[in-house]
Design a protein around this motif. Structure first.
Motif, PDB file in Angstrom:
ATOM      1  N   PHE A   1       0.862  11.334   9.830  1.00 51.58           N
ATOM      2  CA  PHE A   1       1.409  11.757  11.119  1.00 51.58           C
ATOM      3  C   PHE A   1       2.857  11.304  11.261  1.00 51.58           C
ATOM      4  O   PHE A   1       3.733  12.066  11.670  1.00 51.58           O
ATOM      5  CB  PHE A   1       0.543  11.159  12.238  1.00 51.58           C
ATOM      6  N   ARG A   2       3.129  10.047  10.903  1.00 52.24           N
ATOM      7  CA  ARG A   2       4.491   9.518  10.964  1.00 52.24           C
ATOM      8  C   ARG A   2       5.440  10.324  10.078  1.00 52.24           C
ATOM      9  O   ARG A   2       6.549  10.701  10.487  1.00 52.24           O
ATOM     10  CB  ARG A   2       4.460   8.042  10.532  1.00 52.24           C
ATOM     11  N   THR A   3       4.996  10.619   8.849  1.00 51.05           N
ATOM     12  CA  THR A   3       5.859  11.314   7.893  1.00 51.05           C
ATOM     13  C   THR A   3       6.180  12.726   8.362  1.00 51.05           C
ATOM     14  O   THR A   3       7.316  13.199   8.232  1.00 51.05           O
ATOM     15  CB  THR A   3       5.190  11.349   6.515  1.00 51.05           C
ATOM     16  N   ARG A   4       5.167  13.408   8.908  1.00 51.08           N
ATOM     17  CA  ARG A   4       5.415  14.779   9.381  1.00 51.08           C
ATOM     18  C   ARG A   4       6.468  14.806  10.479  1.00 51.08           C
ATOM     19  O   ARG A   4       7.324  15.687  10.516  1.00 51.08           O
ATOM     20  CB  ARG A   4       4.112  15.402   9.882  1.00 51.08           C
ATOM     21  N   GLN A   5       6.413  13.821  11.386  1.00 51.60           N
ATOM     22  CA  GLN A   5       7.417  13.799  12.456  1.00 51.60           C
ATOM     23  C   GLN A   5       8.805  13.487  11.875  1.00 51.60           C
ATOM     24  O   GLN A   5       9.819  14.037  12.314  1.00 51.60           O
ATOM     25  CB  GLN A   5       7.051  12.749  13.516  1.00 51.60           C
ATOM     26  N   GLY A   6       8.831  12.586  10.878  1.00 55.11           N
ATOM     27  CA  GLY A   6      10.105  12.181  10.302  1.00 55.11           C
ATOM     28  C   GLY A   6      10.837  13.309   9.605  1.00 55.11           C
ATOM     29  O   GLY A   6      12.070  13.321   9.547  1.00 55.11           O
ATOM     30  N   VAL A   7      10.101  14.277   9.071  1.00 53.19           N
ATOM     31  CA  VAL A   7      10.747  15.414   8.402  1.00 53.19           C
ATOM     32  C   VAL A   7      10.818  16.631   9.319  1.00 53.19           C
ATOM     33  O   VAL A   7      11.116  17.744   8.876  1.00 53.19           O
ATOM     34  CB  VAL A   7      10.003  15.778   7.094  1.00 53.19           C
ATOM     35  N   GLY A   8      10.539  16.410  10.610  1.00 55.73           N
ATOM     36  CA  GLY A   8      10.685  17.492  11.582  1.00 55.73           C
ATOM     37  C   GLY A   8       9.599  18.537  11.524  1.00 55.73           C
ATOM     38  O   GLY A   8       9.814  19.688  11.911  1.00 55.73           O
TER      39      GLY A   8
ATOM     40  N   PHE B   1      -2.766   8.692   4.090  1.00 58.77           N
ATOM     41  CA  PHE B   1      -1.467   9.094   3.546  1.00 58.77           C
ATOM     42  C   PHE B   1      -1.705   9.941   2.298  1.00 58.77           C
ATOM     43  O   PHE B   1      -2.038   9.419   1.243  1.00 58.77           O
ATOM     44  CB  PHE B   1      -0.608   7.880   3.208  1.00 58.77           C
ATOM     45  N   GLY B   2      -1.577  11.239   2.446  1.00 58.01           N
ATOM     46  CA  GLY B   2      -1.767  12.136   1.313  1.00 58.01           C
ATOM     47  C   GLY B   2      -3.203  12.272   0.859  1.00 58.01           C
ATOM     48  O   GLY B   2      -3.466  12.838  -0.198  1.00 58.01           O
ATOM     49  N   ALA B   3      -4.147  11.749   1.643  1.00 56.63           N
ATOM     50  CA  ALA B   3      -5.558  11.832   1.261  1.00 56.63           C
ATOM     51  C   ALA B   3      -6.105  13.220   1.603  1.00 56.63           C
ATOM     52  O   ALA B   3      -5.795  13.781   2.649  1.00 56.63           O
ATOM     53  CB  ALA B   3      -6.368  10.755   1.977  1.00 56.63           C
ATOM     54  N   VAL B   4      -6.916  13.755   0.717  1.00 56.60           N
ATOM     55  CA  VAL B   4      -7.533  15.061   0.957  1.00 56.60           C
ATOM     56  C   VAL B   4      -8.684  14.882   1.946  1.00 56.60           C
ATOM     57  O   VAL B   4      -9.592  14.082   1.705  1.00 56.60           O
ATOM     58  CB  VAL B   4      -8.053  15.675  -0.353  1.00 56.60           C
ATOM     59  N   PRO B   5      -8.684  15.575   3.070  1.00 58.01           N
ATOM     60  CA  PRO B   5      -9.776  15.420   4.040  1.00 58.01           C
ATOM     61  C   PRO B   5     -11.095  15.908   3.467  1.00 58.01           C
ATOM     62  O   PRO B   5     -11.133  16.733   2.552  1.00 58.01           O
ATOM     63  CB  PRO B   5      -9.324  16.276   5.227  1.00 58.01           C
TER      64      PRO B   5
ATOM     65  N   THR C   1       0.835  -1.193   0.000  1.00 58.92           N
ATOM     66  CA  THR C   1       0.000   0.000   0.000  1.00 58.92           C
ATOM     67  C   THR C   1       0.870   1.244   0.000  1.00 58.92           C
ATOM     68  O   THR C   1       2.045   1.202   0.374  1.00 58.92           O
ATOM     69  CB  THR C   1      -0.906   0.049   1.242  1.00 58.92           C
ATOM     70  N   ASN C   2       0.266   2.361  -0.416  1.00 56.42           N
ATOM     71  CA  ASN C   2       0.982   3.621  -0.288  1.00 56.42           C
ATOM     72  C   ASN C   2       1.030   4.008   1.189  1.00 56.42           C
ATOM     73  O   ASN C   2       0.153   3.700   1.970  1.00 56.42           O
ATOM     74  CB  ASN C   2       0.307   4.724  -1.112  1.00 56.42           C
ATOM     75  N   GLY C   3       2.076   4.669   1.573  1.00 58.60           N
ATOM     76  CA  GLY C   3       2.249   5.021   2.979  1.00 58.60           C
ATOM     77  C   GLY C   3       2.779   3.889   3.816  1.00 58.60           C
ATOM     78  O   GLY C   3       2.979   4.047   5.027  1.00 58.60           O
TER      79      GLY C   3
END
Length: 510
Positions: A395-402, A493-497, A282-284
Motif C-alpha cells: 500500500f505504501r509503495t503504490r502511493q509513493g509511485v502515484g 510486500f509483493g506477496a501473491v494473494p 526484511t523485504n519491504g
C-alpha cells in the motif's frame, strides 16, 4: 539431488497380568541429502551457438553444494490397565550434521497419560446421557534439527573475479561451531467429552510451550570483522487453549447435519533475548523486533505525533508529523515540542520508535457445516482470524509511485501537494488491521448412483477462498512475504494473494 530415507522400527507386546498390558517400541531413522546446483549463463549468442563461451555478454554464474544428515534413535514404553488407564514414556536421541560437532546430538523426553472415567461401571449405569469422559495430560520435548542451513555454522567462502583472476571472499557472518538446535518443551492438559449418544462432542486442550536457545542471526559490531552472528539467543513462550465443539442437530435417514466449531487462543511472549532490542532486516522495510515481554515479531517503528488528548498533530499546511525527541530506551522516550506546540525539529532530537503493531491474532476460529440430503452433500466452511495487524508495504509503495487511492486524492487536490512524500516516512501509517472472516470453501456433490456402465457416478462443484469480510486496504490480509517464518509475520510486500479457485469434478466407478 540425492536423498536416502531409512527407518527401522520394532514392537513387542505382551500382557503382564490379565489386566495390565505392555507395548515396547524401539526405532532408528536416518535421512541423508546431497545436492549440487551449477548455473552458467550468457547473453548474445551467435546463431547456432549453444555454449556459454560463445556469448557476447557473460552473466553471473553459481555453483552451490550442500550435504547433511539427520538421524535419531528412540525407545518408547506403553502400559495400560484394563480399558481406562494408559501411560506412555519415551526417550529419543537426535542428531543433525548442520550443528557443531559438540552440540549436534541432543536427548529429548516425553511422557503422557490418559484416564477414561466413563469406562467405570457406575458411570455406564447412572449417566446414560454422558457417553465419554476422558482426561489426559502430556509432556514432550523436541528440537529444530534443520533450523539452519548445512554450512551456516562455518565461514563459507565464495568466488569472484578480481584483476582477471579468481578470488575468494568471506561471508559477512561470523562462524560459530557452538550453535545448537532450539529446544521446545511443552505441557498439555485436555479432555474429551461426548454426550447424548455421541450427538454432541467437546474437546478441550490447554497448553504451555517454552522454546529455548532461539536461533537468531544478530548484528554485531563491525570491529569483529563481520556484520552478523548466528547463535542461540534467549527464549520465548506460547500459552493458550483450543476448544472444539461438534454436534449433530439432525440425524435422520435421508437428512444428516453435522456442525464443527473450533476456537483457538494463543498468547506469545519473548521471555529473554539478550540485548533489550533485536531488529530484523526484511523485504519491504517492515521493522520487525524482538522485545522482552512482548509477542514475537512485533512491528517496531516510527509513529504519528499526537497531543495530550490523543489527537494527531499537523502542520498549518495539513501535514502529519513524525514524533521526535529523546529515545531513552527501546520502550521509553521523551517527545519534544516547539513554542507553537508542533514537533521540535532541532538536530539534537531524533525520530522516535515504539511498538506500532502486532501480527499475532487475538484468536482464530472455524465453523464447518456438513449437510447430507438424499443424494446431495453440501459442505460450507468459514475461517476467522481476529485482532492481528499487517505491515502493508504494498500500500505504501503504490502511493509513493502515484498509483494508489490516497495518491489519487493528492492528484485531485483533495490533499495538499507533498502529502504522500511527507507521510511516507511514518511507518505506523503502513500498519493496518488484518482481521478477517473468510468463506473458505463451499462444495456441493450429487451422487447419481448406478447408471448403465457405471457402478457409481458423482458430480461435484466447489469453490475456495470465495469471499473475505475485512477492512484491509490491500489484496488479502492472509499473506506473508516472509513465507512460513515463525519470527517474521504479517508482512505484505509483493506477496501473491491466496487465489479464488473453482472446481468441477466427475468421479466414476466401474
Amino acid at each position: 539431488f540425492f536423498q536416502v530415507n531409512n527407518e527401522v522400527n520394532g514392537t513387542y507386546q505382551f500382557n503382564i497380568t490379565r489386566d495390565i498390558g505392555s507395548t515396547t517400541q524401539v526405532g532408528y531413522s536416518v535421512q541423508y541429502e546431497k545436492n549440487r546446483y551449477s548455473l552458467l549463463q550468457g547473453r548474445g549468442l551467435s546463431p547456432f551457438v549453444q555454449t556459454v563461451n560463445g556469448a557476447s555478454t557473460a552473466l553471473p554464474s553459481s555453483d552451490d553444494r550442500s550435504e547433511l544428515s539427520v538421524s535419531g534413535v528412540y525407545v518408547q514404553q506403553n502400559f495400560h490397565f484394563k480399558n481406562f488407564l494408559y501411560l506412555t514414556g519415551a526417550v529419543r536421541r537426535d542428531g543433525s550434521s548442520v550443528f557443531g560437532e559438540n552440540q549436534r546430538n541432543q536427548i529429548y523426553y516425553k511422557a503422557s497419560g490418559s484416564f477414561i472415567v466413563s469406562e467405570f461401571d457406575f458411570w455406564k449405569k447412572n449417566l446414560l446421557w454422558w457417553n465419554t469422559l476422558k482426561l489426559r495430560a502430556a509432556y514432550g520435548e523436541s528440537g529444530n534439527l534443520t533450523g539452519i542451513g548445512a554450512y551456516d555454522r562455518t565461514n563459507v567462502y565464495s568466488t569472484n573475479s578480481f584483476l582477471s583472476r579468481t578470488s575468494l571472499f568471506s561471508s559477512s557472518r561470523l562462524a560459530n561451531e557452538n550453535v545448537k538446535p532450539e529446544r521446545q518443551k511443552e505441557i498439555e492438559i485436555g479432555t474429551d467429552i461426548s454426550l447424548l449418544k455421541d450427538r454432541i462432542g467437546i474437546q478441550f486442550n490447554w497448553y504451555k510451550k517454552r522454546v529455548e536457545d532461539l536461533l537468531i542471526n544478530r548484528q554485531i559490531a563491525p570491529t569483529n570483522g563481520f556484520s552478523s552472528l548466528l547463535d542461540n539467543f534467549g527464549s520465548l513462550q506460547n500459552k493458550g487453549f483450543e476448544l472444539v465443539l461438534t454436534g449433530t442437530p439432525v440425524n435422520h435417514r435421508n437428512f444428516h447435519w453435522n456442525i464443527t466449531a473450533i476456537y483457538n487462543r494463543n498468547r506469545n511472549k519473548v521471555l529473554e533475548v539478550g540485548p533489550a532490542l533485536t531488529l530484523f532486516g526484511t523485504n519491504g522495510g517492515a521493522p520487525i523486533a524482538l522485545l522482552e515481554g512482548y509477542p514475537v515479531g512485533v512491528f517496531y517503528g516510527t509513529f504519528f505525533a499526537k497531543d495530550n488528548t490523543g489527537g494527531l498533530i499537523k502542520t498549518p499546511a495539513g501535514f502529519h508529523q513524525i514524533e521526535r525527541g529523546l529515545q531513552v530506551s527501546p520502550l521509553n522516550y521523551v517527545a519534544k515540542r516547539d513554542v507553537n506546540g508542533l514537533v521540535d525539529q532541532s538536530p539534537s532530537f531524533v525520530s522516535l520508535r515504539k511498538v506500532i503493531g502486532d501480527p499475532n491474532p487475538d484468536y482464530t476460529g472455524s465453523l464447518v457445516n456438513e449437510i447430507e440430503f438424499m443424494k446431495f452433500n453440501l459442505r460450507v466452511q468459514l475461517d476467522a482470524v481476529q485482532g492481528n495487524e499487517v505491515f502493508n508495504a504494498d500500500f505504501r509503495t503504490r502511493q509513493g509511485v502515484g498509483n494508489g487511492l490516497v495518491a489519487e486524492q493528492e492528484h485531485r487536490g483533495n490533499l495538499p501537494r507533498g502529502w504522500i512524500s511527507n507521510i511516507y516516512q511514518i511507518e505506523e501509517w503502513r500498519v493496518q488491521d488484518g482481521s478477517f472472516v473468510k468463506l473458505r470453501e463451499i462444495s456441493l456433490t450429487y451422487s447419481l448412483g448406478k447408471m448403465n456402465l457405471f457402478d457409481d457416478l458423482t458430480i461435484s462443484f466447489s469453490g475456495r477462498n470465495l469471499f473475505s469480510w475485512d477492512h484491509y486496504k490491500g489484496y488479502d490480509p492472509e499473506v506473508n512475504a516472509a513465507g512460513q517464518s515463525t519470527l517474521l509475520r504479517g508482512i505484505d510486500f509483493g506477496a501473491v494473494p491466496i487465489p479464488r479457485t473453482y472446481k468441477i469434478g466427475v468421479a466414476a466407478k466401474f
